[in-house]
Scaffold this active site. Structure first.
Site, PDB file in Angstrom:
ATOM      1  CB  CYS A   1      51.899  32.734-109.154  1.00  0.00           C
ATOM      2  SG  CYS A   1      52.702  34.091-110.061  1.00  0.00           S
TER       3      CYS A   1
ATOM      4  CG  HIS B   1      40.712  40.333-113.947  1.00  0.00           C
ATOM      5  ND1 HIS B   1      39.468  40.148-114.517  1.00  0.00           N
ATOM      6  CD2 HIS B   1      40.487  40.790-112.686  1.00  0.00           C
ATOM      7  CE1 HIS B   1      38.521  40.458-113.651  1.00  0.00           C
ATOM      8  NE2 HIS B   1      39.114  40.857-112.521  1.00  0.00           N
TER       9      HIS B   1
ATOM     10  CB  CYS C   1      20.307  11.080-137.149  1.00  0.00           C
ATOM     11  SG  CYS C   1      20.188   9.922-138.539  1.00  0.00           S
TER      12      CYS C   1
ATOM     13  CB  CYS D   1      21.039 -14.937-153.263  1.00  0.00           C
ATOM     14  SG  CYS D   1      19.588 -15.657-154.061  1.00  0.00           S
TER      15      CYS D   1
ATOM     16  CB  CYS E   1       7.678 -13.155-148.701  1.00  0.00           C
ATOM     17  SG  CYS E   1       9.077 -13.509-147.641  1.00  0.00           S
TER      18      CYS E   1
END
Length: 515
Positions: A149, A163, A265, A315, A347
């Site tokens: 400032c 600084h 993940c 089911c 299946c």
């Protein structure tokens, strides 16, 4: 529950808990975990811990003290170095003693404290802070000009880089970094040409107000967890617990909130498929979002009378409610249910002969889509069944209460809850077997896998059907033996499938398609 003395968290009242006094009373899970899902089926026994925000900060400071006991550095410098090496103590000390220490400090954006030649006294504290400037000390008893400032102030503070800034500018700068930009571990010096990091001790001494100090504490722990290679936040919405594993190979963990997930993940536990294939699958489903939306519809037509049927249970044995039909069929493949219990019925196996011979690019594309739809339909169906079967817990709870009224103790009726746990685990495994099978190249090992998959699917359907329909009507004397037999067989088929898959991983037997 939480211990009043040490803040130790337990998942269930009957869980096996390991108390480790050297780890600040942090909840730990080992080989015998509360949910039995801490590790993959073929993993070596490992352990992990669940930490709260306060425990994370205490653990961070404990790591700093352990390293500082060897390196003999100021704690705030050690913290910056550890953060640079992602809190890997061994890697830091290995690099530190290799020789070029100045380079390590430069890479970590801090200053070697052994190279400092000047001293500066902060105007608002009595602490002596070292800095690397060889120039004359700035007389802070008189008004100095702030480098931001450019206004004179008697309350200046600076870093080791030399600084100096007024307290008001420091607070505004830190507020922007912490609140607006969400930084914590790597807040650099406000000077434009300086990259030296501000240490946590300096920041805490400069901050005004408990709210921003609390937020900085949160940012600090967030950065610690994000940079630590053995820590992850629980992905469950609203959960603020961190899971810390002891080895990088640990995959399946369960948070104290009850959420089970893959540590690598952060997806829900996805045995037997590995993370890279799951990532490809999810990306593919996202790319085919319209198709995925269509196949995840909750209704299908009866294959005989074409009546619209909505599935309201897990089911897959369906009975058409059309009085003139009453057709028994499989919800997955829409074939008659009667041959599903036969060993020759497949299946779960994709038959390439059912697809049109791919002679043109258009035909190949259609065949690829049909193959994707085949596996995605079964993946989505088992996911839907899993969601519906979670409702079984409330249904089984009433049955357990009923059984307790017939001279059975609370412990004796726990077999029902355990059976639902096994059912949900097997259903979850089945869901991801179709992801694994989609990328699997056909060979002898794939044939064995499909046979195990079919056996598990049949066992899961039998257990699901019994728990949903027969357990409410069967005699109490018959329920326990039937449930335990079906659940044990179902669990055994799941273990057999996973054992075969992980043996294939270890022996590099699996071949994958480039989908």
């Amino acid at each position: 529950m939480e211990s009043d003395e040490e803040g130790i968290y337990d998942v269930e009242s009957d869980a096996s808990i390991n108390y480790n006094s050297s780890d600040d009373g942090i909840y730990s899970e080992g080989e015998n975990t509360a949910h039995g899902e801490a590790n993959d089926f073929m993993d070596e026994p490992t352990s992990y811990k669940c930490l709260t925000s306060d425990q994370i900060f205490n653990y961070m400071m404990k790591v700093v003290d352990e390293v500082n006991a060897i390196l003999q550095l100021p704690p705030h410098i050690t913290c910056i170095l550890l953060n640079h090496f992602k809190w890997d103590k061994e890697k830091l000390m290995e690099r530190y003693y290799e020789g070029d220490q100045d380079k390590i400090f430069e890479e970590a954006q801090t200053i070697n404290p052994f190279r400092l030649k000047g001293k500066v006294v902060s105007s608002n504290t009595n602490n002596i802070t070292s800095f690397s400037m060889q120039s004359t000390k700035r007389p802070l008893t008189t008004q100095e000009v702030c480098d931001i400032c450019y206004l004179p102030s008697q309350h200046m503070n600076g870093l080791q880089c030399g600084h100096f800034f007024c307290i008001d500018c420091w607070n505004e700068y830190l507020r922007i970094k912490i609140i607006d930009e969400g930084q914590g571990q790597k807040i650099a010096c406000p000077a434009n040409d300086c990259n030296i990091l501000t240490d946590y001790e300096t920041i805490l001494s400069l901050l005004r107000g408990s709210d921003i100090k609390t937020k900085y504490h949160q940012r600090l722990t967030d950065g610690f967890v994000m940079s630590h290679h053995l820590m992850k936040w629980c992905p469950s919405p609203g959960c603020s617990v961190v899971v810390k594993v002891t080895t990088a190979g640990t995959r399946n963990v369960t948070c104290i909130c009850g959420h089970a997930f893959c540590f690598h993940c952060l997806q829900p536990i996805h045995e037997p498929v590995r993370c890279p294939l799951l990532k490809k699958w999810l990306r593919k489903c996202n790319d085919d979002s319209e198709t995925a939306h269509w196949i995840s519809a909750n209704t299908k037509e009866c294959p005989k009378c074409r009546a619209t049927i909505e599935k309201n249970g897990g089911c897959n044995h369906m009975i058409c409610q059309n009085k003139s039909c009453k057709f028994d069929f499989c919800w997955i493949c829409l074939s008659a249910w009667s041959p599903h219990g036969s060993s020759w019925y497949n299946c779960n196996r994709y038959d390439a002969n059912d697809s049109v011979a791919a002679r043109t690019a258009q035909e190949k594309s259609r065949a690829a889509l049909n193959r994707y739809l085949f596996y995605c339909d079964r993946y989505m169906n088992h996911r839907q069944s899993l969601e519906l079967e979670h409702k079984l817990y409330s249904k089984i709870k009433f049955k357990m209460e009923e059984m307790q009224q017939h001279n059975m103790s609370w412990i004796e009726v726990q077999f029902l809850k355990k059976a639902v746990d096994i059912l949900c685990k097997c259903r979850n495994t089945l869901k991801y077997t179709y992801v694994f099978a989609f990328y699997l190249r056909s060979n002898n090992q794939a044939t064995i896998f499909e046979a195990n998959q079919k056996d598990l699917e049949m066992a899961t359907e039998r257990l699901s059907e019994y728990l949903e329909r027969d357990v409410t009507t069967d005699e109490l004397s018959n329920i326990k033996q039937k449930v335990q037999d079906k659940a044990k067989y179902c669990e055994g088929r799941c273990e057999a499938l996973l054992r075969h898959v992980y043996e294939g991983y270890d022996m590099d037997l699996w071949e994958y398609l480039d989908e």
